[in-house]
Design a protein around this motif. Structure first.
Motif, PDB file in Angstrom:
ATOM      1  N   ASP A  80      -7.136   0.127  -2.166  1.00  0.00           N
ATOM      2  CA  ASP A  80      -8.109   0.922  -2.921  1.00  0.00           C
ATOM      3  C   ASP A  80      -8.921   0.070  -3.894  1.00  0.00           C
ATOM      4  OD1 ASP A  80      -7.368   3.463  -1.829  1.00  0.00           O
ATOM      5  OD2 ASP A  80      -5.600   3.457  -3.111  1.00  0.00           O
ATOM      6  N   HIS A  81      -8.234  -0.803  -4.614  1.00  0.00           N
ATOM      7  CA  HIS A  81      -8.884  -1.631  -5.631  1.00  0.00           C
ATOM      8  C   HIS A  81      -8.564  -3.097  -5.348  1.00  0.00           C
ATOM      9  CE1 HIS A  81      -9.606   2.041  -7.913  1.00  0.00           C
ATOM     10  NE2 HIS A  81      -8.337   2.342  -7.720  1.00  0.00           N
ATOM     11  N   ILE A 137      -7.937   1.253 -13.614  1.00  0.00           N
ATOM     12  CA  ILE A 137      -7.619   1.946 -12.350  1.00  0.00           C
ATOM     13  C   ILE A 137      -6.461   2.933 -12.509  1.00  0.00           C
ATOM     14  CG2 ILE A 137      -8.460  -0.010 -10.999  1.00  0.00           C
ATOM     15  CD1 ILE A 137      -5.537  -0.655 -10.312  1.00  0.00           C
ATOM     16  N   THR A 161      -9.766   7.801 -13.355  1.00  0.00           N
ATOM     17  CA  THR A 161      -9.782   7.066 -12.087  1.00  0.00           C
ATOM     18  C   THR A 161      -8.793   7.664 -11.103  1.00  0.00           C
ATOM     19  OG1 THR A 161     -10.338   5.045 -13.302  1.00  0.00           O
ATOM     20  CG2 THR A 161      -9.584   4.797 -11.037  1.00  0.00           C
ATOM     21  N   CYS A 162      -7.597   8.025 -11.597  1.00  0.00           N
ATOM     22  CA  CYS A 162      -6.585   8.597 -10.711  1.00  0.00           C
ATOM     23  C   CYS A 162      -7.040   9.939 -10.139  1.00  0.00           C
ATOM     24  CB  CYS A 162      -5.265   8.765 -11.463  1.00  0.00           C
ATOM     25  SG  CYS A 162      -4.486   7.190 -11.897  1.00  0.00           S
ATOM     26  N   ARG A 187      -9.415   9.346  -7.272  1.00  0.00           N
ATOM     27  CA  ARG A 187      -8.713   8.958  -6.047  1.00  0.00           C
ATOM     28  C   ARG A 187      -8.099  10.182  -5.384  1.00  0.00           C
ATOM     29  NH1 ARG A 187      -4.315   6.343  -6.968  1.00  0.00           N
ATOM     30  NH2 ARG A 187      -4.166   5.407  -4.920  1.00  0.00           N
ATOM     31  N   ALA A 200     -15.543  -1.366  -5.818  1.00  0.00           N
ATOM     32  CA  ALA A 200     -14.073  -1.398  -5.763  1.00  0.00           C
ATOM     33  C   ALA A 200     -13.532  -2.815  -5.907  1.00  0.00           C
ATOM     34  CB  ALA A 200     -13.588  -0.784  -4.451  1.00  0.00           C
ATOM     35  N   PRO A 229      -1.203   3.574  -8.773  1.00  0.00           N
ATOM     36  CA  PRO A 229      -2.428   2.786  -8.578  1.00  0.00           C
ATOM     37  C   PRO A 229      -2.100   1.323  -8.276  1.00  0.00           C
ATOM     38  CG  PRO A 229      -2.669   4.224 -10.468  1.00  0.00           C
ATOM     39  CD  PRO A 229      -1.227   4.322 -10.051  1.00  0.00           C
ATOM     40  N   ASN A 243       0.806  -1.215   0.000  1.00  0.00           N
ATOM     41  CA  ASN A 243       0.000   0.000   0.000  1.00  0.00           C
ATOM     42  C   ASN A 243       0.846   1.276   0.000  1.00  0.00           C
ATOM     43  OD1 ASN A 243      -2.407  -1.453   0.041  1.00  0.00           O
ATOM     44  ND2 ASN A 243      -2.394  -1.614   2.272  1.00  0.00           N
TER      45      ASN A 243
END
Length: 542
Positions: free
Chosen positions: A272-273, A532, A537-538, A541, A296, A232, A227
């Protein structure tokens, strides 16, 4: 073409080839190598490079097919530990040599007795001189032994006081724990954790310096460090077995499994995903237990795990017979991997009939229930088949005790560390494959692995299997209650008596499952990684 990364951080000394996740990774990489829309970079610790090379070689992929990044030189602590492990292995081999030496020693003592008889009865000066010459080295050894015993006697006068001291006992006990039970030693575990954390930091530096990698994928959820990647991330959650079988895991290395459970939860909480293999894990585990938004989470079921290409022989008048002969030779090689003192020679025949379960030994794999069912079949139903397993009994000592206490050493064999070809040969030669698992992330590989080589299979009735085996009639034929050894035994006995008809029904299912190739799986992962890492998508986030 976009570049994506695969993050691996398995611990030292782990053989990927023996792991279910390793087999999943191997199938993924076989297709990823030729993917026309994406290339993959693999990031891993220094100690994983050899295991990764072995995995790739085992499935016919060149080690140069993928760029591998991360530290190259192993930590000195790990090198020293491996040297110690090599020493232990040599010591075990030497112990066998010592047993041979004791046999020779007894023979030598008998020869000395004969020589003594000749010495006191001979009337030949030449024979007497010859005996004296032969005895000279032993006289020197005797004098040396006297000198050593004198020093030992002097030390012995001081030793009792030293051995009774509290300081000596404390440090000697610590040394014994570290050297004889390194994995159980808190000191060793602590040092391992520190080493892994330092390696993870180095690995992250390599990863975060690669701005050309659009997104990263972790094939399991044991690594919270994932993480911390500045790109991503897609985390695969195959399953959270401790939440499914907490009692079983608490009885075997509970602290270690609890630590791993904590790592999984930390990884999920920071992710996140996500991707899973089944709807069951998506909703039962991630949505209900961890309150992850369904949006997600993607579900990507396994492709069909085919083993037939590994053992198929062609170019002979009877290719089927040639394939079986090849499998028999592979099986005989696999017998060399029998654990401990098991009676592998009882299996050394191409005509041996056996049931096969390919799995590690973990509480959720339900091996003990299978053993109880098998013992009943062997001793009450007079089923003459052997049982071949692929786990290591030391992982769950109760398995080794059960086999020993029930006198099953001649009927149950544990073959650990099989190559992909040896695994395929075992499946092909088995009369029946069985999988009694209590919980899995997706439908167990056993189903397509066995059917791909023409072996019928029976399995535990669990949610992820019922997602794939949807025909109620077929479910009633091949699924059993994994918590009931009697139901398991009855289903195995029926399947052995009706192999051909069961296989005929199952091959229709296999034809449908085989349409889902690992190329399809890789393409679905690429689509998720592409999504993602897209600018839209970024920005969401951010």
């Amino acid at each position: 073409m976009r570049t994506f990364g695969i993050y691996l951080a398995y611990p030292p000394a782990l053989d990927l080839r023996a792991q279910g996740l390793g087999r999943h990774l191997a199938e993924f990489l076989k297709e990823a190598e030729t993917c026309p829309t994406a290339r993959f970079v693999i990031a891993c610790p220094s100690w994983m490079r050899k295991s990764l090379d072995d995995l790739l070689e085992g499935v016919g992929i060149s080690p140069d097919a993928f760029e591998i990044i991360g530290p190259k030189d192993e930590p000195m602590f790990l090198k020293l530990y491996q040297l110690y492990q090599d020493y232990i292995q040599r010591a075990r081999r030497q112990s066998r040599v010592l047993r041979l030496f004791r046999i020779l020693k007894r023979q030598f003592a008998r020869n000395v007795a004969r020589a003594e008889g000749l010495l006191v009865t001979t009337r030949s000066g030449l024979l007497l001189a010859s005996l004296a010459l032969l005895a000279l080295p032993f006289v020197v050894m005797a004098l040396a032994a006297i000198a050593v015993s004198s020093v030992a006697a002097l030390f012995g006068a001081v030793w009792p006081k030293l051995a009774r001291s509290r300081l000596f006992r404390r440090y000697s006990n610590a040394v014994v724990r570290v050297t004889t039970q390194p994995k159980a030693s808190s000191t060793t575990v602590r040092l391992y954790r520190l080493m892994e954390e330092a390696e993870a930091r180095l690995l992250l530096k390599h990863i975060n310096s690669r701005k050309d990698v659009s997104a990263w994928y972790a094939p399991t959820a044991f690594w919270p460090q994932f993480n911390r990647i500045e790109a991503p991330r897609l985390t695969c959650v195959p399953d959270v077995v401790l939440s499914e079988s907490p009692v079983g895991f608490s009885s075997v290395g509970g602290d270690r499994f609890l630590q791993n459970f904590g790592l999984v939860e930390a990884t999920i909480e920071g992710g996140d995903h996500f991707v899973t293999y089944s709807e069951h894990i998506k909703y039962r585990t991630l949505v209900e237990r961890y309150q992850i938004s369904p949006g997600a989470i993607d579900v990507v079921p396994h492709g069909a795990n085919r083993l037939d290409d590994l053992i198929a022989v062609s170019g002979f008048p009877d290719n089927k017979a040639a394939t079986k002969a090849f499998c028999v030779n592979l099986f005989r090689l696999a017998l060399n991997k029998a654990i401990g003192t098991q009676q592998a020679f009882n299996f050394d025949s191409g005509d041996v009939e056996f049931i096969f379960y390919a799995s590690q030994f973990r509480p959720n794999k339900n091996v003990m229930t299978l053993l109880r069912a098998y013992e009943h079949l062997l001793k009450r139903c007079y089923v003459g088949h052997k049982l071949v397993l692929t786990g290591h009994p030391d992982t769950l000592p109760e398995i080794a005790r059960f086999i020993r206490d029930r006198n099953l050493q001649n009927d149950v064999l544990c073959l650990h560390g099989l190559s992909a070809q040896e695994l395929a040969a075992c499946y092909q030669l088995a009369d029946l494959a069985v999988n009694p698992s209590l919980s899995e992330g997706g439908c167990p590989f056993t189903l397509t692995e066995a059917l791909s080589v023409g072996t019928p299979v029976v399995m535990g009735r669990i949610a992820v299997t019922e997602e794939v085996v949807t025909d109620p009639d077929l479910q009633s034929l091949m699924l059993f209650d994994p918590y009931d050894w009697e139901d398991m035994a009855a289903r195995i006995e029926w399947a052995l008596q009706n192999k051909e008809s069961l296989l005929e029904r199952q091959l229709k299912l296999y034809e449908r499952l085989a349409e889902r190739s690992w190329k399809t799986v890789v393409n679905e992962y690429v689509a998720i990684l592409d999504r993602i890492s897209s600018p839209a998508t970024c920005s969401e986030r951010a």
